[in-house]
Structure formats: C-alpha cells, structure tokens
Write a protein that holds these residues in place. Structure first.
Motif, PDB file in Angstrom:
ATOM      1  N   TRP A  27       0.843  -1.205   0.000  1.00 41.12           N
ATOM      2  CA  TRP A  27       0.000   0.000   0.000  1.00 41.12           C
ATOM      3  C   TRP A  27       0.875   1.250   0.000  1.00 41.12           C
ATOM      4  N   LEU A  28       1.901   1.269   0.842  1.00 41.42           N
ATOM      5  CA  LEU A  28       2.819   2.413   0.856  1.00 41.42           C
ATOM      6  C   LEU A  28       3.486   2.585  -0.510  1.00 41.42           C
ATOM      7  N   LEU A  29       3.866   1.462  -1.119  1.00 40.06           N
ATOM      8  CA  LEU A  29       4.478   1.521  -2.443  1.00 40.06           C
ATOM      9  C   LEU A  29       3.487   2.046  -3.475  1.00 40.06           C
ATOM     10  N   ALA A  30       2.215   1.684  -3.320  1.00 42.19           N
ATOM     11  CA  ALA A  30       1.192   2.140  -4.266  1.00 42.19           C
ATOM     12  C   ALA A  30       1.068   3.662  -4.261  1.00 42.19           C
ATOM     13  N   ILE A  31       1.237   4.294  -3.103  1.00 42.08           N
ATOM     14  CA  ILE A  31       1.196   5.758  -3.036  1.00 42.08           C
ATOM     15  C   ILE A  31       2.294   6.353  -3.902  1.00 42.08           C
ATOM     16  N   VAL A  32       3.490   5.779  -3.793  1.00 40.99           N
ATOM     17  CA  VAL A  32       4.631   6.285  -4.565  1.00 40.99           C
ATOM     18  C   VAL A  32       4.429   6.023  -6.052  1.00 40.99           C
ATOM     19  N   VAL A  33       3.945   4.830  -6.391  1.00 41.25           N
ATOM     20  CA  VAL A  33       3.741   4.471  -7.797  1.00 41.25           C
ATOM     21  C   VAL A  33       2.760   5.416  -8.476  1.00 41.25           C
ATOM     22  N   THR A  34       1.671   5.747  -7.790  1.00 43.36           N
ATOM     23  CA  THR A  34       0.619   6.546  -8.423  1.00 43.36           C
ATOM     24  C   THR A  34       0.831   8.050  -8.321  1.00 43.36           C
ATOM     25  N   GLU A  35       1.583   8.498  -7.319  1.00 42.41           N
ATOM     26  CA  GLU A  35       1.750   9.941  -7.139  1.00 42.41           C
ATOM     27  C   GLU A  35       3.149  10.448  -7.511  1.00 42.41           C
ATOM     28  N   PHE A  36       4.081   9.528  -7.758  1.00 45.67           N
ATOM     29  CA  PHE A  36       5.399   9.875  -8.303  1.00 45.67           C
ATOM     30  C   PHE A  36       5.657   9.005  -9.531  1.00 45.67           C
ATOM     31  N   PRO A  37       4.741   9.006 -10.484  1.00 45.78           N
ATOM     32  CA  PRO A  37       4.819   8.047 -11.601  1.00 45.78           C
ATOM     33  C   PRO A  37       6.038   8.225 -12.497  1.00 45.78           C
ATOM     34  N   LEU A  38       6.557   9.437 -12.590  1.00 42.30           N
ATOM     35  CA  LEU A  38       7.684   9.667 -13.496  1.00 42.30           C
ATOM     36  C   LEU A  38       8.957   8.984 -13.013  1.00 42.30           C
ATOM     37  N   ILE A  39       9.072   8.768 -11.708  1.00 43.26           N
ATOM     38  CA  ILE A  39      10.234   8.048 -11.188  1.00 43.26           C
ATOM     39  C   ILE A  39      10.243   6.629 -11.737  1.00 43.26           C
ATOM     40  N   PHE A  40       9.120   5.954 -11.669  1.00 40.83           N
ATOM     41  CA  PHE A  40       9.040   4.570 -12.132  1.00 40.83           C
ATOM     42  C   PHE A  40       9.038   4.490 -13.647  1.00 40.83           C
ATOM     43  N   PHE A  41       8.487   5.500 -14.288  1.00 40.05           N
ATOM     44  CA  PHE A  41       8.592   5.564 -15.750  1.00 40.05           C
ATOM     45  C   PHE A  41      10.055   5.639 -16.166  1.00 40.05           C
ATOM     46  N   GLY A  42      10.835   6.452 -15.453  1.00 43.60           N
ATOM     47  CA  GLY A  42      12.251   6.576 -15.777  1.00 43.60           C
ATOM     48  C   GLY A  42      13.001   5.270 -15.578  1.00 43.60           C
ATOM     49  N   ILE A  43      12.698   4.559 -14.497  1.00 45.83           N
ATOM     50  CA  ILE A  43      13.342   3.261 -14.258  1.00 45.83           C
ATOM     51  C   ILE A  43      13.008   2.284 -15.382  1.00 45.83           C
ATOM     52  N   SER A  44      11.742   2.263 -15.757  1.00 49.37           N
ATOM     53  CA  SER A  44      11.311   1.362 -16.835  1.00 49.37           C
ATOM     54  C   SER A  44      11.974   1.735 -18.149  1.00 49.37           C
ATOM     55  N   LEU A  45      12.102   3.029 -18.404  1.00 50.30           N
ATOM     56  CA  LEU A  45      12.723   3.492 -19.642  1.00 50.30           C
ATOM     57  C   LEU A  45      14.176   3.050 -19.726  1.00 50.30           C
ATOM     58  N   VAL A  46      14.913   3.198 -18.632  1.00 48.22           N
ATOM     59  CA  VAL A  46      16.320   2.792 -18.616  1.00 48.22           C
ATOM     60  C   VAL A  46      16.450   1.297 -18.861  1.00 48.22           C
ATOM     61  N   LEU A  47      15.621   0.501 -18.176  1.00 44.05           N
ATOM     62  CA  LEU A  47      15.688  -0.948 -18.370  1.00 44.05           C
ATOM     63  C   LEU A  47      15.312  -1.347 -19.791  1.00 44.05           C
ATOM     64  N   THR A  48      14.342  -0.643 -20.366  1.00 42.71           N
ATOM     65  CA  THR A  48      13.930  -0.952 -21.734  1.00 42.71           C
ATOM     66  C   THR A  48      15.028  -0.622 -22.733  1.00 42.71           C
ATOM     67  N   LEU A  49      15.675   0.517 -22.555  1.00 39.75           N
ATOM     68  CA  LEU A  49      16.725   0.936 -23.482  1.00 39.75           C
ATOM     69  C   LEU A  49      17.944   0.034 -23.425  1.00 39.75           C
ATOM     70  N   THR A  50      18.164  -0.618 -22.304  1.00 42.32           N
ATOM     71  CA  THR A  50      19.316  -1.534 -22.227  1.00 42.32           C
ATOM     72  C   THR A  50      19.118  -2.765 -23.095  1.00 42.32           C
ATOM     73  N   GLY A  51      17.951  -2.878 -23.713  1.00 41.96           N
ATOM     74  CA  GLY A  51      17.698  -3.995 -24.617  1.00 41.96           C
ATOM     75  C   GLY A  51      18.595  -4.008 -25.829  1.00 41.96           C
TER      76      GLY A  51
END
Length: 379
Positions: A27-51
């Motif tokens: 639940w605590l993580l869900a707050i961060v995921v939904t209200e700081f979405p660009l942080i997780f978008f950035g992590i996903s972007l970096v992992l995707t680009l390493t492809g």
C-alpha cells in the motif's frame, strides 16, 4: 537475462496503478507508484533501453518494458481525463466561478511546494493533558501577512490512535500562501480517550481561535474543517453536530462516514485491523455498544442545515472503502446540501502525500476551489 527479470519485477509493481494493494508495505508503495509516476517511468525506460545490449529475451523484454511504461504513465492520463470537467462540475455544484486556472498540469509534476513557517500554541488544557495546534498565518506570495482571513482547521489522520498536527504539512503551507489561516490541531486519541472527545477538542480549538482572533488576524465568521481518514470522520461529525454558525464548510479526505457499515465490512487484516481500531476509539464491539457506533457515524447527522461538503476519495483505497463516500454523497443529495464528490479512480489511501502528483494536484485544486466558494470574500 537480468534485465528481463528486473522488467518483470517492475511490471508487477506497475500493477499497483490499477489494482488494490494486498499488503501494508505494498500500500505504501502504491502511493509512490501513483503519485510519483515519473520516477518509475524513468526506471522502466532505462531498463527498456538496455535492450540494445541484451542477448536473451530482447524483444520480449522490450515489449514488456513499453507496456510497463504506459502503465506507470496511466495515473497522469487519468488525472488529465478527470481534470477536463472538474472545474465545470465544481462550479455547478457550488453555484460559483472561482476563476482558477487548470486543475492539472504535466509540468506541475516537477514542482516543489514552498514551506511556510508556523507557530505552536496550547489551545486547551484538561486535567490530564494539554493540546497544541500549529498555526500557519495567511500571507501573500510575497510573504506579507494578510489581515482578517478565514481559518481552515486541519484534523490529522492516524486511525484515531496515531499521527499528529505535523502530518502532511504541505497543504497547510499551500493554503496559507493562498490567503487562508491554517490551524493544524492535535486531539485526544484512543485508546486512552474515546469518541466524542476529539469533537470536543475541535470545539475547544474554534473557541481558542475566536478568542485570539485579533492577534492571529482571523475572520471569526469563516471557519472550515478539513480532515483526513480518521480525522475526516472527526471533522465531518463535528461539522454536522456542533451547530457552529461560523463553520462554512467541511472537507473530507477519504474518511469513514458510516461507522456501523464500516465495522460490518472490515479492511484487509494484512493492512489494518480495522475492527480493533474502531473498538479502541468507540469503546467496544458493535454488539456491546451499537448506539455509540451510530452516534459517531457522520452521515447519520446530515440534515438540511448541514454545511457545504467536499468529499475526496480514491477508488483503490485499501484502508477506508470508497463506499463510505458513496453513502455520504447520497445522504447529502437527499438533504439538498451543496457538495461535490471528487473520485480518483487510480488513487489509494494517502494519495495526497504529494501535492504535485496526479491525485495531489486535483485534490488541491478542489480544496482551493471549495474554499473560494464557501468563503467568497477571500481574494
């Protein structure tokens, strides 16, 4: 291979933007995921680009990464969708035009809320305790103090047994810079004290603020209550029962409004033992003290004389069911009370931790608009 496994983990985290968290830490993580979405978008972007350098599961990882990025961006898109009609709907609900700009902006996701200094006062002394409040004076954007301004009394959450006046202070500073005095109060908490003690504390706070209105530059004809979670139950119960003519409205952030129904449908025990929390606050199980459960259910006291009400609730709330807000909304409709229910489909309990997040922006806009309409003399 490691990239693919990491993307699987991140993609599972992204599901918290749509699904209810099954456990306290998630639940605590869900707050961060939904209200700081660009942080997780950035992590996903970096992992995707390493492809580009990956050898195994390159295409599968890339597809998974793109889907995950889109999911992390979904709260932003959904906030934009809700924002389209928010101003118009609130104007219709309260028959006023507050003249505010947009309720949501992508660029405000990068903003930082300016902090306003406050002073702490003892506002009531009982035989066994003294209660304090933090007072944020109304001021202009240039820092000039403003005279004779309305006062918002903020009641913190914490399951009636925890939290304090320093909880989520960013909104206090924001409202002070919008020209409102803010008094964030502490109140007597369970299990040592039980309902209706906190409501009595709100009455004591109003009395103190009226007595010291000249030195604090408060307009004594314009008070508004704002509560979060357990604090919202206290604030709405006070608003609907104390018959205070200077109280112009109440703001309910994800509060439990039907204590009888709430006890019958307990929350996920992996997140909170809601029945134990309620028993400590009310003084026993429903079977032992049923009348006390009715007596502290705010919606039981809604009448045609109730003050205007703003209700804000996330559909993914795992601590306080949105059903509470639906029931309160219906009761307000039946009594012809000016009100508005802001529904945030992606948001969970405590989403307003980040004022500049998708839910935080919309709720802050709604609060500012509500205050502008119920206290129209404030510029």
């Amino acid at each position: 291979m490691i990239r693919f496994y990491l993307l699987i983990i991140v993609s599972l985290i992204s599901l918290l933007a749509f699904l209810k968290a099954p456990e306290y830490h998630l639940w605590l993580l869900a707050i961060v995921v939904t209200e700081f979405p660009l942080i997780f978008f950035g992590i996903s972007l970096v992992l995707t680009l390493t492809g580009f350098w990956a050898h195994k599961y390159q295409m599968a990882g890339t597809v998974l990464g793109v889907v995950t990025m889109l999911i992390f961006l979904s709260p932003i898109v959904r906030a934009w969708w809700v924002a389209k009609d928010l101003k118009k709907n609130m104007e219709q609900a309260f028959n006023a035009d507050p003249n505010f700009d947009s309720s949501f902006s992508f660029f405000r996701l990068f903003n930082v809320t300016k902090a306003v200094s406050y002073k702490t006062f003892d506002y009531v002394k009982y035989n066994d305790t003294t209660l304090k409040l933090d007072f944020y004076p109304a001021q202009s954007a240039d820092g000039d103090f403003l005279l004779n301004r309305p006062c918002v009394i903020v009641v913190h959450g914490g399951s009636w047994a925890g939290g304090d006046s320093r909880q989520l202070p960013e909104l206090n500073s924001y409202l002070a810079l919008k020209g409102y005095n803010v008094a964030a109060i502490n109140y007597r908490m369970a299990p040592k004290w039980q309902t209706p003690a906190p409501v009595e504390d709100i009455q004591a706070a109003i009395a103190y603020l009226k007595t010291h209105a000249d030195e604090l530059h408060i307009d004594t004809k314009n008070f508004v209550l704002l509560g979060r979670s357990a604090g919202a139950q206290i604030a709405t119960l006070a608003a609907y029962t104390i018959n205070e003519p200077s109280l112009k409205g109440v703001i309910d952030f994800y509060g439990p409004e039907d204590m009888v129904w709430g006890y019958s449908i307990p929350s996920n025990p992996l997140i909170m033992d809601s029945r134990k929390v309620m028993e400590d606050y009310i003084g026993g199980t429903y079977s032992k003290v049923p009348q006390k459960y009715f007596a502290c259910s705010p919606l039981e006291f809604v009448s045609k004389k109730s003050p205007p009400t703003l209700v804000i609730h996330g559909s993914n709330d795992v601590l306080v069911s949105p059903e509470h807000s639906r029931r309160l909304n219906l009761k307000l409709q039946q009594n012809g009370i000016k009100h508005y229910w802001l529904k945030l489909p992606w948001a969970t309990h405590g989403f307003d931790y980040n004022l500049n997040g998708p839910g935080g922006q919309l709720s802050t806009f709604a609060v500012a608009t509500f205050l502008k309409t119920v206290c129209p003399q404030t510029p």
